[in-house]
Each structure stands twice: as C-alpha cells, then as structure tokens.
Design a protein around this motif. Structure first.
Motif, PDB file in Angstrom:
ATOM      1  N   LEU A  90       5.435  -1.781 -11.389  1.00  0.00           N
ATOM      2  CA  LEU A  90       5.848  -1.296 -10.065  1.00  0.00           C
ATOM      3  C   LEU A  90       7.009  -2.110  -9.481  1.00  0.00           C
ATOM      4  O   LEU A  90       7.033  -3.330  -9.597  1.00  0.00           O
ATOM      5  CB  LEU A  90       4.664  -1.352  -9.090  1.00  0.00           C
ATOM      6  CG  LEU A  90       4.879  -0.625  -7.757  1.00  0.00           C
ATOM      7  CD1 LEU A  90       4.723   0.882  -7.929  1.00  0.00           C
ATOM      8  CD2 LEU A  90       3.903  -1.104  -6.692  1.00  0.00           C
ATOM      9  N   ARG A  93       8.154  -3.637  -3.073  1.00  0.00           N
ATOM     10  CA  ARG A  93       8.658  -2.937  -1.887  1.00  0.00           C
ATOM     11  C   ARG A  93       8.850  -3.925  -0.735  1.00  0.00           C
ATOM     12  O   ARG A  93       8.138  -4.934  -0.645  1.00  0.00           O
ATOM     13  CB  ARG A  93       7.626  -1.904  -1.413  1.00  0.00           C
ATOM     14  CG  ARG A  93       7.060  -0.977  -2.486  1.00  0.00           C
ATOM     15  CD  ARG A  93       8.078   0.057  -2.874  1.00  0.00           C
ATOM     16  NE  ARG A  93       7.517   1.288  -3.402  1.00  0.00           N
ATOM     17  CZ  ARG A  93       7.444   1.616  -4.688  1.00  0.00           C
ATOM     18  NH1 ARG A  93       7.814   0.745  -5.625  1.00  0.00           N
ATOM     19  NH2 ARG A  93       6.981   2.790  -5.064  1.00  0.00           N
ATOM     20  N   GLU A  95       7.852  -3.677   2.279  1.00  0.00           N
ATOM     21  CA  GLU A  95       6.650  -3.870   3.113  1.00  0.00           C
ATOM     22  C   GLU A  95       5.737  -4.950   2.503  1.00  0.00           C
ATOM     23  O   GLU A  95       4.980  -5.614   3.221  1.00  0.00           O
ATOM     24  CB  GLU A  95       5.888  -2.557   3.368  1.00  0.00           C
ATOM     25  CG  GLU A  95       5.542  -1.714   2.152  1.00  0.00           C
ATOM     26  CD  GLU A  95       6.626  -0.706   1.788  1.00  0.00           C
ATOM     27  OE1 GLU A  95       7.821  -1.000   2.022  1.00  0.00           O
ATOM     28  OE2 GLU A  95       6.295   0.370   1.255  1.00  0.00           O
ATOM     29  N   ASN A 185      -2.334  -5.686  -3.224  1.00  0.00           N
ATOM     30  CA  ASN A 185      -1.639  -4.448  -2.903  1.00  0.00           C
ATOM     31  C   ASN A 185      -2.032  -3.462  -4.005  1.00  0.00           C
ATOM     32  O   ASN A 185      -1.279  -3.239  -4.943  1.00  0.00           O
ATOM     33  CB  ASN A 185      -0.124  -4.691  -2.890  1.00  0.00           C
ATOM     34  CG  ASN A 185       0.658  -3.394  -2.781  1.00  0.00           C
ATOM     35  OD1 ASN A 185       0.147  -2.371  -2.306  1.00  0.00           O
ATOM     36  ND2 ASN A 185       1.915  -3.423  -3.223  1.00  0.00           N
ATOM     37  N   PRO A 186      -3.252  -2.909  -3.919  1.00  0.00           N
ATOM     38  CA  PRO A 186      -3.751  -2.073  -5.026  1.00  0.00           C
ATOM     39  C   PRO A 186      -3.165  -0.657  -4.932  1.00  0.00           C
ATOM     40  O   PRO A 186      -2.467  -0.360  -3.961  1.00  0.00           O
ATOM     41  CB  PRO A 186      -5.255  -2.045  -4.745  1.00  0.00           C
ATOM     42  CG  PRO A 186      -5.367  -2.109  -3.269  1.00  0.00           C
ATOM     43  CD  PRO A 186      -4.200  -2.971  -2.809  1.00  0.00           C
ATOM     44  N   PRO A 187      -3.435   0.194  -5.917  1.00  0.00           N
ATOM     45  CA  PRO A 187      -2.976   1.586  -5.807  1.00  0.00           C
ATOM     46  C   PRO A 187      -3.607   2.227  -4.575  1.00  0.00           C
ATOM     47  O   PRO A 187      -4.810   2.073  -4.368  1.00  0.00           O
ATOM     48  CB  PRO A 187      -3.529   2.242  -7.079  1.00  0.00           C
ATOM     49  CG  PRO A 187      -3.863   1.123  -8.002  1.00  0.00           C
ATOM     50  CD  PRO A 187      -4.188  -0.050  -7.143  1.00  0.00           C
ATOM     51  N   TYR A 188      -2.789   2.887  -3.747  1.00  0.00           N
ATOM     52  CA  TYR A 188      -3.363   3.506  -2.553  1.00  0.00           C
ATOM     53  C   TYR A 188      -2.788   4.871  -2.208  1.00  0.00           C
ATOM     54  O   TYR A 188      -3.113   5.431  -1.171  1.00  0.00           O
ATOM     55  CB  TYR A 188      -3.297   2.565  -1.354  1.00  0.00           C
ATOM     56  CG  TYR A 188      -1.917   2.098  -0.890  1.00  0.00           C
ATOM     57  CD1 TYR A 188      -0.996   2.996  -0.348  1.00  0.00           C
ATOM     58  CD2 TYR A 188      -1.575   0.751  -0.950  1.00  0.00           C
ATOM     59  CE1 TYR A 188       0.241   2.552   0.117  1.00  0.00           C
ATOM     60  CE2 TYR A 188      -0.344   0.300  -0.483  1.00  0.00           C
ATOM     61  CZ  TYR A 188       0.564   1.211   0.042  1.00  0.00           C
ATOM     62  OH  TYR A 188       1.776   0.772   0.501  1.00  0.00           O
ATOM     63  N   VAL A 189      -1.905   5.405  -3.027  1.00  0.00           N
ATOM     64  CA  VAL A 189      -1.334   6.716  -2.721  1.00  0.00           C
ATOM     65  C   VAL A 189      -2.258   7.795  -3.301  1.00  0.00           C
ATOM     66  O   VAL A 189      -2.569   7.759  -4.490  1.00  0.00           O
ATOM     67  CB  VAL A 189       0.082   6.852  -3.318  1.00  0.00           C
ATOM     68  CG1 VAL A 189       0.693   8.190  -2.927  1.00  0.00           C
ATOM     69  CG2 VAL A 189       0.965   5.694  -2.882  1.00  0.00           C
ATOM     70  N   MET A 197       6.528  12.796  -2.272  1.00  0.00           N
ATOM     71  CA  MET A 197       7.204  11.609  -2.823  1.00  0.00           C
ATOM     72  C   MET A 197       8.497  11.949  -3.542  1.00  0.00           C
ATOM     73  O   MET A 197       8.706  13.055  -4.002  1.00  0.00           O
ATOM     74  CB  MET A 197       6.240  10.866  -3.748  1.00  0.00           C
ATOM     75  CG  MET A 197       5.119  10.239  -2.944  1.00  0.00           C
ATOM     76  SD  MET A 197       3.900   9.513  -3.978  1.00  0.00           S
ATOM     77  CE  MET A 197       4.730   8.026  -4.518  1.00  0.00           C
ATOM     78  N   ALA A 209      -0.246   2.002 -11.102  1.00  0.00           N
ATOM     79  CA  ALA A 209      -0.051   1.073  -9.985  1.00  0.00           C
ATOM     80  C   ALA A 209      -0.035   1.780  -8.636  1.00  0.00           C
ATOM     81  O   ALA A 209      -0.120   1.122  -7.604  1.00  0.00           O
ATOM     82  CB  ALA A 209       1.261   0.319 -10.182  1.00  0.00           C
ATOM     83  N   LEU A 210       0.094   3.108  -8.662  1.00  0.00           N
ATOM     84  CA  LEU A 210       0.331   3.825  -7.406  1.00  0.00           C
ATOM     85  C   LEU A 210      -0.829   4.687  -6.925  1.00  0.00           C
ATOM     86  O   LEU A 210      -1.154   4.688  -5.739  1.00  0.00           O
ATOM     87  CB  LEU A 210       1.540   4.754  -7.573  1.00  0.00           C
ATOM     88  CG  LEU A 210       2.914   4.117  -7.568  1.00  0.00           C
ATOM     89  CD1 LEU A 210       3.950   5.122  -8.052  1.00  0.00           C
ATOM     90  CD2 LEU A 210       3.274   3.640  -6.172  1.00  0.00           C
ATOM     91  N   GLU A 241      -2.556  -4.928   1.487  1.00  0.00           N
ATOM     92  CA  GLU A 241      -1.580  -3.912   1.894  1.00  0.00           C
ATOM     93  C   GLU A 241      -2.315  -2.582   1.814  1.00  0.00           C
ATOM     94  O   GLU A 241      -3.075  -2.355   0.872  1.00  0.00           O
ATOM     95  CB  GLU A 241      -0.359  -3.912   0.963  1.00  0.00           C
ATOM     96  CG  GLU A 241       0.667  -2.872   1.409  1.00  0.00           C
ATOM     97  CD  GLU A 241       1.957  -2.883   0.597  1.00  0.00           C
ATOM     98  OE1 GLU A 241       2.473  -3.959   0.263  1.00  0.00           O
ATOM     99  OE2 GLU A 241       2.440  -1.766   0.314  1.00  0.00           O
TER     100      GLU A 241
END
Ligand code: GLN
Length: 279
Positions: A90, A93, A95, A185-189, A197, A209-210, A241
C-alpha cells in the motif's frame, strides 16, 4: 524544457486534475533530472537530453494508464523519510502521517515498546522509530512482500525495528510481549465503497491492504482491540486509523471492550479518521 512541461500537461489533461498534473511535473523533474521546482522555472528555455525526454515520456504513458506515480518511481516520502515502494504494498497516505503525528505528540513512557499491526511499507513503524529513537518498535504484517520491503526501508533509513510476519487474525497462536502502544491502519474500505474509488487505487493497489467485507467491516478493529486488551500494559494506548463512516461504532467497540479515555480525531479533510484509547 518548456516543451516537455507542455507535453506532460497536454498528455494528462482530462485524466488528472490540473493541480495533480503540476504535482507530477514537479516530481518528474525532481526525480528524473534532479531539478527543483525553482531550477525548472529558471532553466525554462534549456534543451533536455534526448534520453531524459524518453524517460519522461515512458513515465507519462504509465501515468495515462492510471499507474500510481509512487509505484512508477518506486519511492515516496513519508513523515520526512524516503521509502522504497512497489506494487503489492500500500502507498502511504497523508492521513496516516497525521496518525503518526498524534502518537508523537502523546506522552509515552521512556523506551516505550510500540507495535504497528499491518505495517505495509513500514511507514508508521519507521516514522515512529525515527521520531522516538528510544522506543522499541515492532512491525508485523501478513504479507511477505510487505515485510521484505519494510525491512529494506528500515535498512536504508538506518533504523532498527523488530519484524514478525504473521496474520493478526491468528494472534492467539503466537507468543507476544506486553506493549505500551499498539497501533494499526488495517484494511477498512468496504467492498461496496469500490464504486467511489479512483482507477489508480482500484487497478494497482493491493486489495489485501484495503478492503473488508460489508458483512463485518470492523473485523480487524475488533480483533486488534481484543489483542490489545491482552497485550497492552495497564495504562497502555491503542491508536487506530479508521473509516470515516464508523466513528461512532468504533467508539462503542473499544468502550464495550473496556478501554477508557476514548478520543476521536478528524483529519485535514475534516473526516473522522483516528481514534485513541487507553487500557
Ligand atoms: N485511506 C485508504 C484509502 O482510502 C485506505 C487505507 C486502509 O484501508 N487502511 O485508500
């Protein structure tokens, strides 16, 4: 030079916003020619070497194919560190830099033991080690490719981390020490968010990762919070995150597991993006 700047603009117009094209132009001149933005403007009328023009043309054609600039250049900057990058890992980012900043602004014990779960390129773990040299920083990831890259990034930046390749969903099968800080910051989408996207993310960045399933979008957070209940020292801190749509759910989740001093923070885009709580 002017001609090449114009070429980049014409080729990418309509595919990327104006501001991003300017960003690419600066990066290309910096990385390919070693020219700063000021030098680029001052030497506007200079002729470029054929070889450099060719390099730039190749990169522009890859950009037209929505390949992220960080993968094309094989590098990115994160919190003042130069990191190597490759497809399958990944892209850090901005953020996430804000999360690192929050950790660095937080009072931690001397020689704090810190664990970054799902480290990817190593960005969070390395930035923290760089900012807090006395900390003992651990970085884990399920992906072998990520672990290798993170180790490489540690070496080139002269930073010492503890690495462990493991799937955090199976944390109970492993031995762990007690930590002062756990962060992730784990996959969260959610899969359902793919429709909104950009092609550069969807077609080139690692799904692992996403994305999370819509049926259980907080799977990683629940698991990591449970892990942290067991492996944080008393008074230790958990940082996440998060997906901006789940601020309230996240607060409830960590509260229900007994964490206190729960605090949500917004990112520069004013979205609920980070959470901190205490065991
Ligand atoms: N912020 C990233 C994105 O929107 C997602 C990162 C993650 O899933 N942990 O592309």
């Amino acid at each position: 030079m002017q001609q090449t700047i114009q070429y980049i603009r014409t080729e990418l117009e309509g595919i990327y916003p104006e501001s991003e094209i300017l960003g690419f132009t600066k990066l290309l001149f910096d990385q390919v020619l070693g020219f700063s933005y000021t030098q680029m403007i001052l030497a506007k009328t200079r002729m470029l070497e054929q070889e450099d023009v060719k390099k730039i043309k190749t990169i522009v054609s890859r950009l037209k194919n929505h390949e992220p600039i960080q993968y094309i250049l094989g590098a990115t900057e994160f919190y003042g560190l130069q990191l190597e990058l490759e497809p399958g890992v990944l892209i850090p980012r901005p953020e996430t830099e804000e999360l690192v900043q929050w950790v660095c602004q937080t009072q931690l014990p001397k020689q704090a033991r810190v664990l970054d779960i799902g480290t990817g390129s190593g960005c969070i773990a390395l930035a923290i080690k760089n900012e807090i040299p006395d900390a003992e920083v651990w970085a884990v990831d399920k992906s072998e490719k990520a672990m290798e890259l993170a180790a490489k990034n540690a070496k080139t930046n002269n930073l010492q981390l503890h690495f462990k390749q493991t799937d955090i969903l199976n944390w109970q099968e492993e031995h762990w020490p007690q930590f002062d800080v756990v962060l992730s910051n784990p996959p969260y989408v959610r899969e359902s968010e793919k429709a909104q996207m950009q092609a550069n993310v969807l077609e080139h960045e690692p799904e692992l990762a996403l994305f999370v399933s819509d049926n259980d979008p907080l799977l990683f957070y629940r698991t990591i919070a449970q892990f942290a209940k067991d492996h944080l020292k008393n008074g230790g801190l958990l940082f996440f995150e998060i997906n901006e749509s789940f601020g309230e759910e996240m607060v409830n989740l960590v509260k229900s597991l007994g964490f206190s001093s729960v605090e949500l923070r917004r990112d520069l885009e004013n979205k609920n993006r980070m959470l901190r709580c205490r065991k």
